[in-house]
Motif scaffolding. Structure first.
Motif, PDB file in Angstrom:
ATOM      1  N   HIS A   1       0.833  -1.195   0.000  1.00  0.00           N
ATOM      2  CA  HIS A   1       0.000   0.000   0.000  1.00  0.00           C
ATOM      3  C   HIS A   1       0.874   1.254   0.000  1.00  0.00           C
ATOM      4  CE1 HIS A   1      -3.702  -2.309   1.091  1.00  0.00           C
ATOM      5  NE2 HIS A   1      -2.809  -3.103   1.648  1.00  0.00           N
ATOM      6  N   ASN A   2       1.162   1.787  -1.150  1.00  0.00           N
ATOM      7  CA  ASN A   2       1.761   3.120  -1.263  1.00  0.00           C
ATOM      8  C   ASN A   2       2.997   3.276  -0.371  1.00  0.00           C
ATOM      9  OD1 ASN A   2       1.853   5.661  -2.416  1.00  0.00           O
ATOM     10  ND2 ASN A   2       0.659   6.605  -0.790  1.00  0.00           N
ATOM     11  N   VAL A   3       3.972   2.415  -0.561  1.00  0.00           N
ATOM     12  CA  VAL A   3       5.182   2.433   0.262  1.00  0.00           C
ATOM     13  C   VAL A   3       6.301   3.148  -0.478  1.00  0.00           C
ATOM     14  CG1 VAL A   3       4.562   0.340   1.488  1.00  0.00           C
ATOM     15  CG2 VAL A   3       5.901   0.172  -0.597  1.00  0.00           C
ATOM     16  N   SER A   4       7.214   3.746   0.295  1.00  0.00           N
ATOM     17  CA  SER A   4       8.365   4.456  -0.256  1.00  0.00           C
ATOM     18  C   SER A   4       9.576   4.142   0.600  1.00  0.00           C
ATOM     19  CB  SER A   4       8.122   5.967  -0.287  1.00  0.00           C
ATOM     20  OG  SER A   4       6.981   6.287  -1.051  1.00  0.00           O
ATOM     21  N   GLY A   5      10.751   4.245   0.014  1.00  0.00           N
ATOM     22  CA  GLY A   5      11.966   3.982   0.769  1.00  0.00           C
ATOM     23  C   GLY A   5      13.182   3.979  -0.126  1.00  0.00           C
ATOM     24  N   ALA A   6      14.325   3.655   0.480  1.00  0.00           N
ATOM     25  CA  ALA A   6      15.588   3.623  -0.263  1.00  0.00           C
ATOM     26  C   ALA A   6      16.533   2.644   0.399  1.00  0.00           C
ATOM     27  CB  ALA A   6      16.213   5.015  -0.316  1.00  0.00           C
ATOM     28  N   ILE A   7      17.331   1.969  -0.399  1.00  0.00           N
ATOM     29  CA  ILE A   7      18.374   1.062   0.073  1.00  0.00           C
ATOM     30  C   ILE A   7      19.701   1.616  -0.422  1.00  0.00           C
ATOM     31  CG2 ILE A   7      19.334  -1.257  -0.145  1.00  0.00           C
ATOM     32  CD1 ILE A   7      16.487  -2.300  -0.375  1.00  0.00           C
ATOM     33  N   THR A   8      20.575   1.929   0.513  1.00  0.00           N
ATOM     34  CA  THR A   8      21.783   2.669   0.148  1.00  0.00           C
ATOM     35  C   THR A   8      23.069   1.992   0.562  1.00  0.00           C
ATOM     36  OG1 THR A   8      21.577   3.915   2.220  1.00  0.00           O
ATOM     37  CG2 THR A   8      20.603   4.891   0.252  1.00  0.00           C
ATOM     38  N   GLY A   9      23.054   0.797   1.061  1.00  0.00           N
ATOM     39  CA  GLY A   9      24.293   0.124   1.416  1.00  0.00           C
ATOM     40  C   GLY A   9      24.185  -0.609   2.730  1.00  0.00           C
ATOM     41  N   GLY A  10      25.040  -1.613   2.929  1.00  0.00           N
ATOM     42  CA  GLY A  10      25.062  -2.378   4.163  1.00  0.00           C
ATOM     43  C   GLY A  10      24.204  -3.617   4.102  1.00  0.00           C
ATOM     44  N   LEU A  11      23.891  -4.169   5.277  1.00  0.00           N
ATOM     45  CA  LEU A  11      23.073  -5.380   5.411  1.00  0.00           C
ATOM     46  C   LEU A  11      21.694  -4.982   5.917  1.00  0.00           C
ATOM     47  CD1 LEU A  11      22.844  -8.460   5.324  1.00  0.00           C
ATOM     48  CD2 LEU A  11      23.793  -8.528   7.640  1.00  0.00           C
ATOM     49  N   TRP A  12      20.681  -5.176   5.074  1.00  0.00           N
ATOM     50  CA  TRP A  12      19.310  -4.764   5.370  1.00  0.00           C
ATOM     51  C   TRP A  12      18.462  -5.974   5.727  1.00  0.00           C
ATOM     52  CZ3 TRP A  12      16.790   0.146   4.729  1.00  0.00           C
ATOM     53  CH2 TRP A  12      17.655   1.196   4.396  1.00  0.00           C
ATOM     54  N   ALA A  13      17.525  -5.759   6.642  1.00  0.00           N
ATOM     55  CA  ALA A  13      16.541  -6.786   7.002  1.00  0.00           C
ATOM     56  C   ALA A  13      15.150  -6.272   6.682  1.00  0.00           C
ATOM     57  CB  ALA A  13      16.642  -7.139   8.481  1.00  0.00           C
ATOM     58  N   VAL A  14      14.376  -7.080   5.991  1.00  0.00           N
ATOM     59  CA  VAL A  14      12.971  -6.781   5.739  1.00  0.00           C
ATOM     60  C   VAL A  14      12.169  -7.731   6.613  1.00  0.00           C
ATOM     61  CG1 VAL A  14      11.143  -6.625   4.022  1.00  0.00           C
ATOM     62  CG2 VAL A  14      13.485  -6.062   3.383  1.00  0.00           C
TER      63      VAL A  14
END
Length: 696
Positions: free
Chosen positions: A120-133
């Motif tokens: 539903h209408n999500v926004s964001g950015a991934i810019t480096g490192g180790l990410w968890a969803v």
């Protein structure tokens, strides 16, 4: 980057300044801080519930006491070569065309198709490192991951903006710089770990790489992922024990790391692993995300359900999803303070990941309306404790020219075919028992047929026996060839689709290599059958006729194999393939020219007769055997040609009479050969169409 206005609260100090994708402290220091894109899909318009008011008033004081850490991988740093940004992303599923048609037939012509919104209408950015969803089951973790990786189903609709280094992208572009590790580990169980990596390196690394460079890259990956001790071990399958589950997962990751991707997606990498093994794997991923050298640093995004605290503390950044909406997105260390400021502090000795999910997961008991109101109040409180940001879609645009300009060319089509041929032959070598059994049963059947029709001679009664043994030989080779390959494509289908989605090879190169390898393995079987049965039966002992008999036996086997390949490729599953194949074989056998001679075939069945590969094989072998055949007239009597008619008190001296009487002379031998080649080409072309375009 544009600085957003500070958000202040009455009687409290201001928040730290939040940039687009960067969180910075209120001080004037020039250092950049931890990457922290926040959601923009919700802007609070009303105050949170009363229970949270006092804590909301004190949130600035709480944040003011936080120690802001420097960014491990700053978006503007040279070590971050890929910045992935999305804005106002809406993902929904639609009914397939068949379901829409059935719904309209049941309801009305104007019935609107059913639609389910996943994000539903999500926004964001991934810019480096180790990410968890992170998120509960059904929250949209895999959907977000698959959307960003361009791996969605065809019945999924995506709205919004997605940018890779400031420009829109598609799957063809992304798979050249990114890798994707699926949740289930699909690997070729007949290859060793080192062989799997070497073949992958030959298919994915640039065409300019030498064999020595590929070996060095494989050795490097084996050391990084801790797979050196199992390099010579067979991967194994459900029926054959091989490497462990952790080693399989590491192998899948290492295959994606061979070409040094800038972005790596992993869909629940800890699924099926024990806690120790899962922690060991995440330690490896953490080390890869913070590589010592710039060329080894890779941005890693993992969807994960509910990790243990040690695993949770390894992540740099966190995206928390609930029912397709982003509740929190930012540094992992700041998440607990945000929840604390919202009135949900983490109890002592509690796993932080468990606490985050417990807070946002709605209760299963109680009044539905009260639960819903409490759920909305919780979400608002958490969201209001975060400063909203504006997503800059042009983020990383200065990196794009360098990124896309340095991409090398993949191996050529002929190089792919060559490597896939090597891999197929290695697999066939490991499956030598299957080939040996096929050859053994072929020889046994040839001996049985030869002894049943042993030395039929050239008497008048040999005409019927000669026709019967020819028909049985054709049917035997046809059925054996079809049953051998009926599950060929369905078994490899999922693995092939996954390798193609990763850009490993083209569908055409895979198909050509597989067809060539399987054909070369298949050829000796009908040849061995012909060598045994021809001389035991006592067919016309002429060199030319023997080789022509062998040719038709081989073409018959290849035609049935091609028919089975076409059915398996179009039906997609083994269950459906083995359901359809028997009918196809029975139809071709019924219209083979043996039960219904061409001279007595009803006109309304001519189209089925023309499609039967058995008919052309049987007629071709019959022409080859009966042409020039001299028969003895001793003991002339009624000759039962079949169950419906017989030739009474007539001596047949040559085989040409029988050819004319049965109507086999409407084609010549080479016409039968040509039609069989055409059937083989047509069926295999249809099989390629199924492999290439049927992906669901």
């Amino acid at each position: 980057l544009k600085q957003l206005p500070r958000i202040s609260s009455a009687g409290a100090s201001t928040f730290p300044v939040i940039y687009e994708g960067v969180v910075a402290s209120n001080s004037s220091s020039s250092t950049r801080d931890v990457s922290c894109p926040s959601p923009t899909w919700y802007v609070p318009t009303s105050a949170p519930p009363t229970i949270h008011n006092q804590q909301m008033n004190n949130r600035a004081t709480i944040f003011g006491s936080l120690d802001r850490q420097l960014s491990l991988l700053d978006p503007m740093s040279d070590r971050v070569s890929t910045i992935l940004v999305w804005q106002n992303l809406i993902v929904s599923t639609r009914q397939d065309k068949k379901s829409q048609l059935l719904q309209r037939m049941k309801l009305s012509k104007n019935a609107a198709p059913k639609k389910k919104v996943l994000l539903h209408n999500v926004s964001g950015a991934i810019t480096g490192g180790l990410w968890a969803v992170m998120g509960a089951s059904g929250s949209g973790k895999s959907t977000l991951l698959n959307t960003l990786a361009c791996r969605l189903d065809v019945n999924t609709v995506v709205e919004g903006e997605m940018r890779l280094n400031g420009a829109p992208y598609n799957n063809a572009e992304l798979k050249r710089i990114a890798g994707y590790v699926m949740q289930d580990d699909l690997l070729n169980g007949y290859l060793t770990v080192e062989e799997t990596l070497m073949y992958t390196a030959k298919l994915r690394l640039p065409r300019t790489f030498t064999d020595k460079q590929r070996e060095e890259r494989v050795e490097d990956v084996l050391n990084d992922l801790g797979l050196v001790h199992v390099r010579k071990a067979i991967i194994g399958s459900q029926l054959k024990q091989g490497i462990s589950g952790s080693e399989r997962k590491r192998l899948c990751v290492s295959m994606q790391l061979l070409n040094r991707p800038q972005l790596l997606f992993l869909d629940e990498p800890t699924t099926g692993l024990d806690s120790v093994t899962a922690l060991d794997l995440l330690h490896t991923l953490h080390a890869l995300a913070h590589g010592k050298s710039q060329e080894k640093a890779v941005t890693i995004v993992c969807s994960i359900h509910q990790p243990q605290s040690k695993i949770f503390n390894l992540f740099d950044s966190l995206t928390l999803l609930k029912s397709g909406k982003i509740i929190y997105q930012g540094p992992r260390k700041q998440a607990m303070e945000v929840f604390r400021a919202a009135g949900f502090p983490c109890p002592l000795y509690t796993n932080p990941a468990d606490h985050l999910l417990d807070v946002i997961t709605p209760a299963k008991t109680g009044d539905r309306e009260d639960v819903h109101q409490q759920e909305e109040a919780t979400d608002k409180a958490i969201i209001q404790c975060q400063n909203p940001i504006e997503i800059d879609l042009n983020m990383g645009v200065d990196k794009r020219l360098e990124q896309m300009g340095s991409l090398p060319l993949n191996p050529t089509w002929f190089q792919q075919v060559h490597v896939l041929l090597q891999r197929n032959f290695r697999e066939q070598k490991r499956k030598w028992k299957i080939t040996a059994v096929c050859l053994l049963q072929t020889i046994i059947m040839a001996v049985l047929i030869g002894t049943v029709f042993l030395r039929i001679g050239q008497t008048q009664s040999s005409i019927v026996r000669r026709e019967s043994v020819i028909f049985f030989c054709i049917i035997n080779q046809g059925i054996f060839g079809a049953l051998t390959v009926i599950n060929s494509f369905p078994v490899e289908r999922t693995l092939t689709l996954r390798e193609r989605a990763s850009g490993t090879y083209f569908a055409s190169s895979y198909f050509v290599a597989k067809i060539v390898a399987d054909t070369l393995v298949q050829i000796p079987i009908p040849i061995a059958f012909s060598c045994v049965v021809y001389f035991l039966v006592g067919l016309d002992a002429t060199v030319g006729k023997f080789f022509m008999f062998t040719l038709f036996t081989l073409l018959c086997s290849m035609s049935s194999t091609s028919l089975a390949l076409m059915i398996s490729a179009l039906c997609q599953t083994t269950d459906m393939s083995v359901t359809v194949l028997p009918m196809a074989l029975e139809v071709t056998r019924l219209f083979s020219g043996f039960f219904l001679a061409p001279s007595r075939l009803p006109k309304y069945f001519t189209w089925l007769d023309a499609l039967s590969y058995v008919k052309y094989s049987f007629v071709g072998v019959s022409l080859n055997e009966f042409q020039g055949l001299r028969l003895s007239c001793a003991n002339t009597r009624s000759i039962p040609v079949n169950a419906t008619y017989s030739i009474t008190k007539q001596c047949i001296e040559t085989g040409e009479y029988f050819i004319t009487e049965r109507g086999y002379d409407y084609l010549n031998i080479w016409a039968c050969v040509g039609v069989l080649f055409a059937i083989i080409i047509f069926c295999r072309f249809c099989a390629f169409i199924g492999v290439r375009f049927l992906k669901n």
